[in-house]
Design an enzyme around this catalytic site. Structure first.
Site, PDB file in Angstrom:
ATOM      1  N   CYS A   1      -5.393  -5.713  -8.191  1.00 47.17           N
ATOM      2  CA  CYS A   1      -5.319  -5.413  -6.762  1.00 47.17           C
ATOM      3  C   CYS A   1      -4.750  -6.599  -5.973  1.00 47.17           C
ATOM      4  O   CYS A   1      -4.270  -6.425  -4.850  1.00 47.17           O
ATOM      5  CB  CYS A   1      -6.699  -5.018  -6.235  1.00 47.17           C
ATOM      6  SG  CYS A   1      -8.000  -6.220  -6.537  1.00 47.17           S
TER       7      CYS A   1
ATOM      8  N   TYR B   1       0.843  -1.203   0.000  1.00 52.03           N
ATOM      9  CA  TYR B   1       0.000   0.000   0.000  1.00 52.03           C
ATOM     10  C   TYR B   1       0.877   1.251   0.000  1.00 52.03           C
ATOM     11  O   TYR B   1       0.564   2.236  -0.666  1.00 52.03           O
ATOM     12  CB  TYR B   1      -0.929  -0.008   1.213  1.00 52.03           C
ATOM     13  CG  TYR B   1      -1.893  -1.179   1.212  1.00 52.03           C
ATOM     14  CD1 TYR B   1      -2.936  -1.227   0.295  1.00 52.03           C
ATOM     15  CD2 TYR B   1      -1.748  -2.238   2.105  1.00 52.03           C
ATOM     16  CE1 TYR B   1      -3.820  -2.303   0.262  1.00 52.03           C
ATOM     17  CE2 TYR B   1      -2.612  -3.320   2.083  1.00 52.03           C
ATOM     18  CZ  TYR B   1      -3.653  -3.352   1.165  1.00 52.03           C
ATOM     19  OH  TYR B   1      -4.510  -4.423   1.128  1.00 52.03           O
TER      20      TYR B   1
END
Length: 286
Positions: free
Chosen positions: A251, A220
């Site tokens: 993702c 992230y």
């Protein structure tokens, strides 16, 4: 419930085998023991796994160890930085060359898909059954269907996301897209277009995900840095979790900085399967 065809049943067996190998990694179970766990002969299990991944189950599992994934985090960072400094996209990822992303306009965003017609279909993939939605402007939805749920559950989510759109099932049309996504060699050179609905920040995150090479992973923090917003890790996590086009907007390639794969909107076990499968394919091409 989903009807278990041979292809889908084989994927479920592969998922079970990966989980069993991980749970018993310290003692390195033999192939016959793993095959017995998924109710197959050793020969049959070895064949379906190798057909699926291109490598043996034990070699596959090496791609999912914490130490290996931590080393891949640094390697991936170096690859992306080198590509960006040279002004290049990540050319080792076929979809980075052949996928374009378009966001709905602010007015369309407010209208929640009003006036958009979505053709949808349910198909098998190397990672289980998927639901895909396609518009004239591109693929607007791709999700995996849990074996414990009815496809209607995912359809309800798609219809909620594109709230005011018109939906029509068209298996023939959507199969051509699924073949192109999961069998790109069958339709070489043809571009894929994606239509997304999200905030400006979410779209930035999804565009950053598209630049990740196949077989790579990031964190992230890594995505936050790539969109020049290094303190926005929590918002990045939310945007990653809001992605409504699985696999194509990857993702699944975002993992924890300690090398733990973490959760996935369409099941953690599927995330492991996809990452290991992609790393196996990427290693073949080196």
């Amino acid at each position: 419930m989903i009807v278990s065809t041979e292809t889908n049943l084989n994927y479920q067996r592969i998922e079970q085998a990966i989980k069993y190998l991980e749970d018993n990694f310290q003692r390195q179970p033999e192939l016959d023991e793993v095959a017995d766990k998924v109710h197959l002969s050793q020969f049959h299990f070895q064949r379906i796994f190798t057909d699926w991944a291109g490598i043996s189950p034990k070699r596959f599992l090496q791609f999912l160890t914490v130490d290996f994934l931590k080393s891949k985090l640094q390697e991936s960072k170096n690859i992306v930085e080198a590509a960006e400094s040279a002004g290049l996209s990540s050319q080792s990822r076929v979809y980075d060359l052949f996928t374009t992303l378009e966001a709905v306009t602010p007015q369309e965003y407010k209208q929640q898909g009003s006036g958009i017609q979505v053709e949808y279909g349910i198909h098998e993939t190397p990672f289980g059954v998927c639901l895909i939605g396609v518009t004239q402007r591109g693929i607007c939805w791709l999700s995996f269907v849990s074996t414990e749920e009815r496809p209607q559950t995912e359809m309800d989510k798609m219809k909620e996301h594109w709230h005011n759109s018109v939906f029509h099932q068209n298996q023939t049309l959507t199969k051509t897209f699924v073949d192109q996504i999961f069998r790109p060699d069958a339709v070489p050179g043809k571009k894929l277009h994606l239509l997304v609905k999200g905030t400006n920040f979410q779209v930035k995150v999804w565009e950053a995900l598209l630049r990740l090479p196949m077989g790579s992973v990031t964190t992230y923090q890594g995505i936050a840095e790539r969109i020049q917003n290094p303190k926005a890790m929590q918002a990045v996590g939310s945007a990653v979790g809001s992605n409504h086009i699985a696999y194509l907007i990857p993702c699944h390639r975002v993992i924890r900085k300690d090398g733990i794969l973490g959760e996935y909107r369409w099941a953690a076990s599927r995330k492991k399967s996809i990452i290991g499968w992609e790393m196996a394919k990427a290693s073949e091409n080196k």
